[in-house]
Design an enzyme around this catalytic site. Sequence first.
Site, mmCIF file in Angstrom:
data_model
loop_
_atom_site.group_PDB
_atom_site.id
_atom_site.type_symbol
_atom_site.label_atom_id
_atom_site.label_comp_id
_atom_site.label_asym_id
_atom_site.label_seq_id
_atom_site.Cartn_x
_atom_site.Cartn_y
_atom_site.Cartn_z
ATOM 1 N N GLY A 435 0.831 -1.204 0.000
ATOM 2 C CA GLY A 435 0.000 0.000 0.000
ATOM 3 C C GLY A 435 0.858 1.242 0.000
ATOM 4 O O GLY A 435 2.085 1.186 -0.020
ATOM 5 N N GLY A 438 2.860 1.189 3.441
ATOM 6 C CA GLY A 438 3.747 0.115 3.824
ATOM 7 C C GLY A 438 3.324 -1.213 3.236
ATOM 8 O O GLY A 438 2.515 -1.283 2.306
ATOM 9 N N ASP A 550 -8.285 7.196 3.584
ATOM 10 C CA ASP A 550 -7.981 6.421 2.369
ATOM 11 C C ASP A 550 -9.073 5.379 2.138
ATOM 12 O O ASP A 550 -8.803 4.192 1.994
ATOM 13 C CB ASP A 550 -6.606 5.762 2.486
ATOM 14 C CG ASP A 550 -6.067 5.297 1.135
ATOM 15 O OD1 ASP A 550 -6.637 5.712 0.105
ATOM 16 O OD2 ASP A 550 -5.112 4.526 1.108
#
Length: 747
Positions: A435, A438, A550
């Site tokens: 992502g 990370g 997000d």
Amino acid sequence: MMKLGCSRLLLVSAHVLLCLSAIWTLAASADVPAGQRPGCPDKCGDVDIPFPFGIGQQCALHDGFDLNCTTVDGGAMKPFKWNLEVTDISLPDGKARMNAPTIATQCYVPSTGGMEYYPSWLNVTNSPFWISEVDNRIIVIGCNTLAYMISFSHLIGCHSTCAGVTLKNDTACSGAGCCEADVPKDLQYYDGYFDEEYNTTEIWRDSPCSYMVLMEKAAFSFKTSYVKSTAGFWDAYNGTVPIVLNWQIEQLNGCDEAKKKTSSYACVSRDSECVDTSNAMVPGYLCNCSDGYKGNPYIADGCQDIDECLENANPCGPEICQNTLGNYICSCRPGYYETDGVCVPIQKRSRFQPMPVIGASIGFVVLVILVACACLIQERRKLQKMKQNYFRQHGGLILFNEMNSKEGNAFKIFREEELQQATDNFSEKQVLGHGGHGTVYKGLFKGDMEVAVKKCMTIDEQHKKEFGKEMLILSQINHKNIVKLLGCCLEVEVPMLVYEFVPNGTLFHLIHGNHGRCISLSTRLRIAVESADALTYLHSSASTPILHGDVKSPNILLDGNHSAKVSDFGASILAPTDASQFVTLVQGTCGYLDPEYMQTCYLTDKSDVYSFGVVLVELLTGKIPFNLDAPEKEKSLAMMFMSAMKENRLAGILDDQIKGEDNIEIIEEIAELAKQCLDMCGDNRPSMKEVTEKLDGLMKVMRHPWAQQNTEEMESLLFEPTADSAIGSAEYFSIEKRAINAMQSGR
């Protein structure tokens, strides 16, 4: 003055396909490698052109390595790939250095009193090249300048300022007049832009021009003239900047697959070996000469033995060096003999006293062991001290004390060794996904407990100081549709998070995975209700409001019963309480990003509402949120949907799987709700609580057997406007009872 508003930002990127699109296809095979054909030059000007590269299609391995040798101003010959000048090609490293005309500029124009913007872009998709994230950096130069690059799945940039600082010539780019950011992995395309809200005409006397560029970091050193003079940076590099591109031979799943294709396998030299490349987006391979050999592994007998005895200073010291294929051996010179790997003079042999030498050797070995043990103990103490410092920096003591004071709290502070053991030392085989923040690994603890371990890349100073307090709040989240945060690890530089493991993939894969299953409207609506309820909990019911930041279908996981579980909220932020928590760097995912957030850089709960609106449109249409290959007006799913709603063309964009269902009124209600969520102004959007109540009401209507019998009367009762423009649960059941009575009396 050219305007680049947020509403046009995604559409402008289509122009990057006009010039640099390259078609990577295999060239016609020949009896001998192209590098050995008569008439194929091995140089262009002063630049060596090693095979698999070649001047002309017949001299290259395939079209991806075809170069042009062009005469430039002054009569010099230089090699070009597209419009990029090739300055160096490295076979062992798999790198090519090029000069690229990719400097984005904005300058004040005195004659107009405004700013002129010139964006930059680079596109090497569908080719064997990608931009090296190790050798390049994103650099922004100017005063009060916010610039960023946008790619298929990244939006990265930084903000440079001159306020309150004295500019100095320095090789470092520290944020004063110049800032820099890391290049993401596997990047083949980007557009560079400026944010005109920051880059204004008010500072033109001190900084007439600003620049944004992606270039080789070793070739850049900051100078104050880049900020204070017109075209200073442009003139310093003559309009082009050096950039390093990685390359690979072919798009295959590494060396194992490449070796099976014997007809096209490129490692043809006898003493060569295959090497997997690191491009995770499009795996491939390179060739290198074996240890002890050098040359070109891509041509027959191209790898030749290295004579170590001649090429380097004698590796045997004063002794005799003898070269062998791929290696060398050392032997004692005349008058010496070998004992225990050491050459000793023959004349001293008779006076050799074994016992003192053995005693001295034993003493030396004991001393070495003692020194090694002392160094090992010292290193362990240093490591333990470093872990303790990280633990304190991240608020571990506060978090540990709070956890102990609360009985029955399942939240745990893990040790680094526990997570390494659970993930097989963070093996690539355990990776669940990558992502923007990370990498997530699958872990297995003793007792067969499956978890997901998120290893973050970076953390800013503000979050580092407040991390322990934020974990206290996140650990109290308890909702059936939110992935449970089980614990964290604080004794590392960037903390790691441990979540419950959710087995059935993501909503994105369910919608777009080409699995052949039919997804009914009721299933889609149920997942939407569960996801909205989870976001409502984060916004309204958590002890401190939490903004997800997000929201997208890849972050909505599905458990064994295909119930929704919102994930990745560990990367979210707590709702800002003062101006010091203002976010200056836009981050998110293309297609889902709130346009108002891109303009203001200020994240609110209505930003999550906009992103959830895109997820609703995904569920209705079955289309991906951002498609660069689509026609101009269909690249952004949100814009295409809003246009269809405005022109009353909803039926034309619906997913075929739900077109035939007898619930068109329900679909229209969901579409209208999505339209409200996608309003350009955040104040006009509903809250997540209002969205949840609306969707929950629609789902309950679908479950009633009389829902299809008297739709108009039902809608007039269930969806009549209220003072709050939303139906609460108590009000809903009251209206529902009136609706049932009305329909029974109508029979």
